[in-house]
Write a protein that holds these residues in place. Structure first.
Motif, PDB file in Angstrom:
ATOM      1  N   SER A   1      21.860  -0.170  29.408  1.00 52.97           N
ATOM      2  CA  SER A   1      20.984   1.000  29.595  1.00 52.97           C
ATOM      3  C   SER A   1      21.636   2.250  29.027  1.00 52.97           C
ATOM      4  CB  SER A   1      20.685   1.224  31.084  1.00 52.97           C
ATOM      5  OG  SER A   1      19.977   0.129  31.579  1.00 52.97           O
ATOM      6  N   GLU A   2      22.925   2.385  29.321  1.00 52.12           N
ATOM      7  CA  GLU A   2      23.653   3.562  28.830  1.00 52.12           C
ATOM      8  C   GLU A   2      23.659   3.590  27.296  1.00 52.12           C
ATOM      9  OE1 GLU A   2      28.089   4.479  29.624  1.00 52.12           O
ATOM     10  OE2 GLU A   2      27.111   4.110  31.555  1.00 52.12           O
TER      11      GLU A   2
ATOM     12  N   THR B   1      20.184   4.397  25.848  1.00 53.40           N
ATOM     13  CA  THR B   1      19.873   5.831  25.975  1.00 53.40           C
ATOM     14  C   THR B   1      20.572   6.617  24.870  1.00 53.40           C
ATOM     15  OG1 THR B   1      19.641   5.579  28.348  1.00 53.40           O
ATOM     16  CG2 THR B   1      19.991   7.818  27.548  1.00 53.40           C
TER      17      THR B   1
ATOM     18  N   ARG C   1      18.789   8.546  21.772  1.00 50.45           N
ATOM     19  CA  ARG C   1      19.000   9.991  21.621  1.00 50.45           C
ATOM     20  C   ARG C   1      19.271  10.321  20.147  1.00 50.45           C
ATOM     21  NH1 ARG C   1      22.744  13.442  21.152  1.00 50.45           N
ATOM     22  NH2 ARG C   1      24.449  11.922  21.154  1.00 50.45           N
TER      23      ARG C   1
END
Ligand code: SF4
Length: 459
Positions: free
Chosen positions: A373-374, A377, A381
């Protein structure tokens, strides 16, 4: 509920008042197949309905790419089972069809688990849909039939200004994470004459833009005149010669099948639009090897350099999988480096999820969910920053826009630039199907806004 890719509508036909609801999930190949299933049902006298409650036949054209796709199909089928019971209480029959890649992968298991399903039909057999429905009872057809389904499909209906045209199906690449080689089978290319005949019919129906589609479209090797093999670049040249066809695109491509003549085609064929979807999946050579992609990150970079040399303004798009088994922080850093080096104008990015039956599904070195998930993201971005910058760079520029449909607000129409940017602007609805010059005045989150210029301003 799965996110629908679209509802395909069979055209109104005289005949018995049977209604069909066709819902499609996933990729362009599925959207094309769903439209063709709607054509098949339309030719049998079915009218379209957007309301599943009114449908005599409900077709779910499923996708196996997303995580837990099969489970989502089963929960949707649970809802349809209730609907079927409610309609039966009113004396109405409902036939439920499961098509697409989940149908191909799960076959008879779907019927075993969900008794409400009447027909399970694979992507190569849907031309037989009327016959399968007419048989009554419960039927599974997930064969790879000897006959070519394209020879048995009715004329296309509901044509807009832009249309998909399947030229190739299946894949021989066997990427470690992907079910396509198993659900869609080996690579098969349609003959050039069949593609051109369909393209001509599309042009005669008002289509201005054709997207040639295939699971691995740049591996296209159709039979041409006197049995000679023809590649995608030559096919694009042939389609570009057809009167009425102003724009050509193709998707999806594999970096290893990108022949020099296809690179040249981007420089030489004005109708070939400056947009390329070229999945890379990862920027780490270690992960690319584990994925069985058979190319390195630098080979991908060099290919992009060649394409950009041929067509400097080309907009690039890609696919990324984050958290493939064994992916380390260093591997992920390589992906970010590739993204920054290349500067993709758009992209699709997902967390890895195992597909049963694929080699990667047997691996045990999973990346923890929180880490995936990190990383996703962070990747998104970086990708979003470039996409938004690209949208902003468009402000003040003039593009030829192919008008596809009514816009979001009354008096507006919506269309696409050559680089596949969505644009909304004020114009009469009779502009649908025309290519008009538009100056971009504003960049929204997902769409541009513009003002129509006099036609003389067209590039
Ligand atoms: S090239 Fe594309 S369709 Fe073929 S196996 Fe790899 S990801 Fe799947």
């Amino acid at each position: 509920m799965l996110e629908p890719a679209g509802i395909a509508r069979p055209e109104l036909e005289p005949g018995p008042l049977k209604k069909a609801y066709v819902k499609s999930y996933g990729c362009q190949m599925n959207a094309y197949d769903a439209a063709r299933m709607a054509d098949v049902l339309g030719a049998e006298g079915y009218t379209a309905t957007d309301s599943v409650e009114d449908a005599d036949v409900v077709v779910l054209n499923t996708c196996h790419i997303r995580e837990k796709a099969a489970e989502k199909v089963y929960s949707e089928l649970g809802r349809l089972r209730v609907l079927k019971q409610e309609r039966r209480a009113q004396g109405l029959d409902t036939r439920i069809v499961v098509a697409g890649c989940v149908a191909q992968a799960e076959g008879a298991e779907i019927q075993a688990r969900q008794p409400a399903v009447d027909v399970v039909v694979g992507p190569q057999s849907y031309h037989r849909l009327p016959e399968l429905l007419a048989r009554g009872g419960r039927v599974v057809d997930t064969e790879f039939p000897i006959e070519d389904k394209f020879d048995h499909l009715p004329a296309r209906r509901n044509l807009g200004s832009s249309a998909f045209l399947t030229v190739q199906e299946g894949c021989d690449k066997f990427c470690a994470f992907c079910v396509v080689p198993y659900t869609r089978g080996a690579e098969v290319s349609r003959p050039v004459a069949a593609v051109l005949a369909e393209a001509q019919r599309l042009a005669a129906g008002g289509v201005r833009e054709i997207t040639l589609i295939g699971q691995n479209v740049n591996a296209y090797h159709g039979e041409g005149a006197e049995g000679c093999p023809v590649g995608l670049a030559a096919l694009v040249r042939e389609v570009a010669r057809l009167p009425g066809i102003a724009r050509i695109r193709y998707t999806t491509s594999h970096p290893n099948d990108f022949a020099d003549d296809l690179v040249r085609a981007h420089a030489e064929i004005p109708a070939l639009m400056p947009y390329l979807h070229l999945p890379v999946q990862s920027g780490s050579d270690r992960i690319l090897a584990a994925m069985n992609r058979k190319h390195t990150a630098d080979q991908y970079r060099r290919l992009v350099d060649r394409v950009r040399a041929a067509r400097p303004d080309i907009a690039l798009s890609s696919d990324f999988i984050v958290g493939f088994p064994g992916e380390t922080d260093a591997d992920f850093a390589d992906t970010l480096a590739l993204v920054r080096d290349i500067g993709f104008e758009s992209a699709f990015s997902f967390k890895y999820s195992p597909r049963p039956g694929t080699p990667a599904a047997d691996r045990t070195d999973h990346v923890p969910e929180a880490v995936m998930s990190e990383r996703l993201t962070e990747l998104q971005r970086v990708l979003d920053a470039r996409r938004h910058a690209y949208q902003r760079e468009a402000v003040g520029q003039v593009f030829d826009v192919l008008v596809e449909k009514a816009g979001r607000y009354p008096g507006q129409v919506a269309g696409k630039t050559p680089h596949l940017l969505a644009v909304q602007f004020d114009a009469p609805q009779d502009h649908i199907g025309r290519i008009v010059p538009v100056r971009i005045t504003e960049a929204g989150a997902n769409s541009l806004f513009g003002e129509r210029l006099p036609e003389a301003a067209a590039a």
